[in-house]
Design a protein around this motif. Structure first.
Motif, mmCIF file in Angstrom:
data_model
loop_
_atom_site.group_PDB
_atom_site.id
_atom_site.type_symbol
_atom_site.label_atom_id
_atom_site.label_comp_id
_atom_site.label_asym_id
_atom_site.label_seq_id
_atom_site.Cartn_x
_atom_site.Cartn_y
_atom_site.Cartn_z
ATOM 1 N N TYR A 27 -8.359 4.947 36.975
ATOM 2 C CA TYR A 27 -7.708 3.964 36.567
ATOM 3 C C TYR A 27 -6.806 4.281 35.182
ATOM 4 C CZ TYR A 27 -11.191 1.811 39.753
ATOM 5 O OH TYR A 27 -11.902 1.421 40.698
ATOM 6 N N THR A 138 -8.913 -2.330 39.933
ATOM 7 C CA THR A 138 -7.626 -2.028 40.197
ATOM 8 C C THR A 138 -6.611 -3.056 39.870
ATOM 9 O OG1 THR A 138 -8.262 -0.913 42.158
ATOM 10 C CG2 THR A 138 -6.186 -1.521 42.257
ATOM 11 N N ARG A 143 -4.697 1.528 39.751
ATOM 12 C CA ARG A 143 -5.280 2.913 40.108
ATOM 13 C C ARG A 143 -4.023 3.868 39.765
ATOM 14 N NH1 ARG A 143 -8.325 2.569 45.805
ATOM 15 N NH2 ARG A 143 -9.672 0.740 45.436
#
Length: 145
Positions: A27, A138, A143
């Motif tokens: 991330y 996300t 991401r």
């Protein structure tokens, strides 16, 4: 008889069917923020919904209630949590609860740009929590391939 022995040996080597794991996901967020968000998401998750496991112990299991964080270590990047599903109804009322568990590993990859990797592994019924975590992280951090 020999074939039966081979099949038993192979089944002993097979991975457990009741384990769910997400692949390591990176991330675009700083470690502390990703760790804090993950911990908050786990504690706010509603838990495992009610289900019928089927088989010999096929009595209905009630929803578990929220996940309980059993261990949290920011320096090591580890979060562990459990949820328990009680047997519901008259027939299974004396049965032990099903214990669902999840272990989360959070690893800082870089500070500039901020990159943090998250891996989640748990029992099969933790898959819903794993999916919710991936979706929320996300949305919040994005991401990175």
């Amino acid at each position: 008889m020999r074939l039966l022995g081979v099949l038993l040996a192979l089944s002993a080597c097979a991975p457990a069917a009741d384990v769910a794991q997400t692949p390591p996901t990176t991330y675009a967020g700083p470690y502390d923020a990703v760790f804090s968000a993950t911990l908050q998401l786990v504690t706010q998750d509603p838990g495992v919904p009610g289900y019928n496991p089927g088989g010999i112990n096929g009595y209905w299991r009630a929803p578990s209630g929220p996940w309980l964080v059993t261990s949290s270590d920011r320096q090591a990047g580890l979060i562990a949590a459990q949820a328990r599903s009680q047997a519901a109804g008259f027939i299974g009322s004396g049965a032990a609860p099903d214990v669902h568990s999840v272990n989360i590993l959070i690893v800082p990859l870089s500070e500039d740009p901020p990159r943090t990797q998250v891996t989640v592994q748990g029992t099969a019924r933790s898959r819903l929590l794993q999916n919710r975590l991936q979706r929320a992280l996300t949305e919040r951090f994005g991401r990175v391939p």
